[in-house]
Design a protein around this motif. Sequence first.
Motif, PDB file in Angstrom:
ATOM      1  N   GLY A  30       0.815  -1.209   0.000  1.00  0.00           N
ATOM      2  CA  GLY A  30       0.000   0.000   0.000  1.00  0.00           C
ATOM      3  C   GLY A  30       0.847   1.256   0.000  1.00  0.00           C
ATOM      4  N   GLY A  31       0.194   2.407  -0.089  1.00  0.00           N
ATOM      5  CA  GLY A  31       0.920   3.663  -0.055  1.00  0.00           C
ATOM      6  C   GLY A  31       0.157   4.786  -0.703  1.00  0.00           C
ATOM      7  N   LEU A  32       0.867   5.858  -0.981  1.00  0.00           N
ATOM      8  CA  LEU A  32       0.297   7.057  -1.594  1.00  0.00           C
ATOM      9  C   LEU A  32       0.653   7.087  -3.074  1.00  0.00           C
ATOM     10  N   VAL A  33      -0.341   7.360  -3.887  1.00  0.00           N
ATOM     11  CA  VAL A  33      -0.127   7.427  -5.332  1.00  0.00           C
ATOM     12  C   VAL A  33      -0.996   8.538  -5.901  1.00  0.00           C
ATOM     13  N   GLN A  34      -0.540   9.144  -6.979  1.00  0.00           N
ATOM     14  CA  GLN A  34      -1.313  10.197  -7.623  1.00  0.00           C
ATOM     15  C   GLN A  34      -2.412   9.589  -8.496  1.00  0.00           C
ATOM     16  N   PRO A  35      -3.478  10.340  -8.733  1.00  0.00           N
ATOM     17  CA  PRO A  35      -4.528   9.852  -9.640  1.00  0.00           C
ATOM     18  C   PRO A  35      -3.939   9.449 -10.995  1.00  0.00           C
ATOM     19  N   GLY A  36      -4.405   8.311 -11.493  1.00  0.00           N
ATOM     20  CA  GLY A  36      -3.874   7.771 -12.736  1.00  0.00           C
ATOM     21  C   GLY A  36      -2.698   6.847 -12.549  1.00  0.00           C
ATOM     22  N   GLY A  37      -2.180   6.772 -11.334  1.00  0.00           N
ATOM     23  CA  GLY A  37      -1.022   5.938 -11.058  1.00  0.00           C
ATOM     24  C   GLY A  37      -1.381   4.490 -10.786  1.00  0.00           C
ATOM     25  N   SER A  38      -0.351   3.718 -10.434  1.00  0.00           N
ATOM     26  CA  SER A  38      -0.517   2.282 -10.215  1.00  0.00           C
ATOM     27  C   SER A  38       0.129   1.858  -8.899  1.00  0.00           C
ATOM     28  N   LEU A  39      -0.429   0.794  -8.340  1.00  0.00           N
ATOM     29  CA  LEU A  39       0.146   0.140  -7.166  1.00  0.00           C
ATOM     30  C   LEU A  39      -0.092  -1.347  -7.289  1.00  0.00           C
ATOM     31  N   ARG A  40       0.764  -2.104  -6.639  1.00  0.00           N
ATOM     32  CA  ARG A  40       0.600  -3.556  -6.609  1.00  0.00           C
ATOM     33  C   ARG A  40       0.588  -4.015  -5.159  1.00  0.00           C
ATOM     34  N   LEU A  41      -0.480  -4.687  -4.769  1.00  0.00           N
ATOM     35  CA  LEU A  41      -0.596  -5.259  -3.433  1.00  0.00           C
ATOM     36  C   LEU A  41      -0.237  -6.739  -3.486  1.00  0.00           C
TER      37      LEU A  41
END
Length: 120
Positions: free
Chosen positions: A9-20
């Motif tokens: 988890g974490g902080l990301v800007q709109p349009g960005g990606s994350l992988r859990l």
Amino acid sequence: QVQLVESGGGLVQPGGSLRLSCAASGSISSVNAMGWYRQTPGKERELVAISSTSRTNYADSVKGRFTISANSAKNTVYLQMNSLQPEDTAVYYCYANLVPAGSYRHLELWGQGTLVTVSS
């Protein structure tokens, strides 16, 4: 003792990606399903995506943006989240339905939760 350990988890800007990621640790006989739910303050926990031996289901709000995948050999499930939007901000919980080694009973487990914040 079987438990779920989440990360990513974490902080990301709109349009960005994350992988859990979520790994089930301990002695496990079989895994019937693993997936992800999310919850925001004042709201009920809702299904995001779940993968079982027979099918994969997604919430309508994440279809086409999120992808769930699993590594059965490692008892691990992943959630790739693309095109993230502020409304995706929530605590994401890993879920598993499994059978511990030496048992015939299904066990439902939850991870500790990981915060995903989508904000500019």
